[in-house]
Design a protein around this motif. Structure first.
Motif, short mmCIF file in Angstrom:
data_model
loop_
_atom_site.label_atom_id
_atom_site.label_comp_id
_atom_site.label_asym_id
_atom_site.label_seq_id
_atom_site.Cartn_x
_atom_site.Cartn_y
_atom_site.Cartn_z
N HIS A 47 0.85 -1.20 0.00
CA HIS A 47 0.00 0.00 0.00
C HIS A 47 0.88 1.25 0.00
O HIS A 47 1.78 1.37 0.82
CB HIS A 47 -0.91 -0.03 1.23
N ARG A 48 0.61 2.17 -0.92
CA ARG A 48 1.38 3.42 -1.01
C ARG A 48 0.50 4.58 -0.61
O ARG A 48 -0.69 4.61 -0.92
CB ARG A 48 1.86 3.64 -2.44
N LYS A 49 1.10 5.53 0.05
CA LYS A 49 0.37 6.75 0.40
C LYS A 49 0.35 7.67 -0.81
O LYS A 49 1.28 7.71 -1.61
CB LYS A 49 1.05 7.46 1.57
N ARG A 50 -0.73 8.45 -0.91
CA ARG A 50 -0.85 9.42 -1.98
C ARG A 50 -0.08 10.68 -1.62
O ARG A 50 0.00 11.07 -0.46
CB ARG A 50 -2.30 9.80 -2.20
N GLY A 51 0.46 11.31 -2.61
CA GLY A 51 1.12 12.60 -2.42
C GLY A 51 0.08 13.69 -2.18
O GLY A 51 -1.13 13.48 -2.30
N GLY A 59 -8.80 12.87 -2.98
CA GLY A 59 -9.24 12.71 -1.60
C GLY A 59 -8.23 11.90 -0.80
O GLY A 59 -7.14 11.57 -1.27
N PRO A 60 -8.58 11.56 0.44
CA PRO A 60 -7.63 10.86 1.30
C PRO A 60 -7.32 9.45 0.79
O PRO A 60 -8.08 8.87 0.01
CB PRO A 60 -8.33 10.81 2.65
N THR A 61 -6.22 8.92 1.26
CA THR A 61 -5.81 7.58 0.88
C THR A 61 -6.80 6.57 1.44
O THR A 61 -7.13 6.63 2.62
CB THR A 61 -4.40 7.28 1.44
N PRO A 62 -7.30 5.62 0.62
CA PRO A 62 -8.24 4.63 1.13
C PRO A 62 -7.54 3.66 2.09
O PRO A 62 -6.32 3.48 2.01
CB PRO A 62 -8.73 3.90 -0.13
N PRO A 63 -8.29 3.04 3.00
CA PRO A 63 -7.66 2.12 3.94
C PRO A 63 -7.11 0.88 3.24
O PRO A 63 -7.62 0.46 2.20
CB PRO A 63 -8.79 1.76 4.90
N SER A 64 -6.09 0.32 3.82
CA SER A 64 -5.46 -0.86 3.26
C SER A 64 -6.29 -2.10 3.56
O SER A 64 -6.96 -2.19 4.59
CB SER A 64 -4.05 -1.02 3.86
#
Length: 126
Positions: A47-51, A59-64
């Motif tokens: 899982h990678r975080k969005r910049g 929008g925010p990063t979805p949960p893994s």
């Protein structure tokens, strides 16, 4: 044409429950196998975080989809691959499950459970 009765030979060739105990899945493991049915192969990638720019647009990063328990996560990964590949699993999936502590019988039980619940293959012409 002659008929040969192989029923006696087949009964001797099959393992009996006394010689080879059948491994079953507990309730938690069955639940994880059922949840893995809806996961795609993309859920197996890290899982990678969005910049900041993508967070601004998408929008925010979805949960893994990863589980916190490492052994159950290995089971989920095996189940996701089995739901998508059937009985033709990569060797790495079986090796990863064995390293997580699952026996060959437990891995076979997971794959057989998924094989019985998977939709049958449909040809394009039908």
């Amino acid at each position: 044409m002659a008929f040969i009765d192989f029923s006696d030979a087949a009964l001797q060739a099959l393992p009996t429950p006394l010689t080879q105990p059948a491994e079953t899945l507990d309730a938690m493991e069955r639940r994880i196998v059922a949840l893995a049915r809806g996961d795609g192969l993309a859920s197996l990638k890290p899982h990678r975080k969005r910049g900041w720019f993508l967070r601004l647009i998408l929008g925010p990063t979805p949960p893994s989809a990863m589980l916190a328990n490492e052994q159950l996560e290995a089971l989920r990964r095996l189940a996701v691959r089995a739901w998508h590949h059937g009985y033709t699993l990569p060797v790495s999936a079986l090796k990863e499950a064995r390293q997580a502590g699952y026996s060959e019988a437990k891995i076979g039980a997971v794959i057989d459970t998924i094989g019985r619940n998977r939709a049958p293959f449909r040809s394009i012409a039908a």
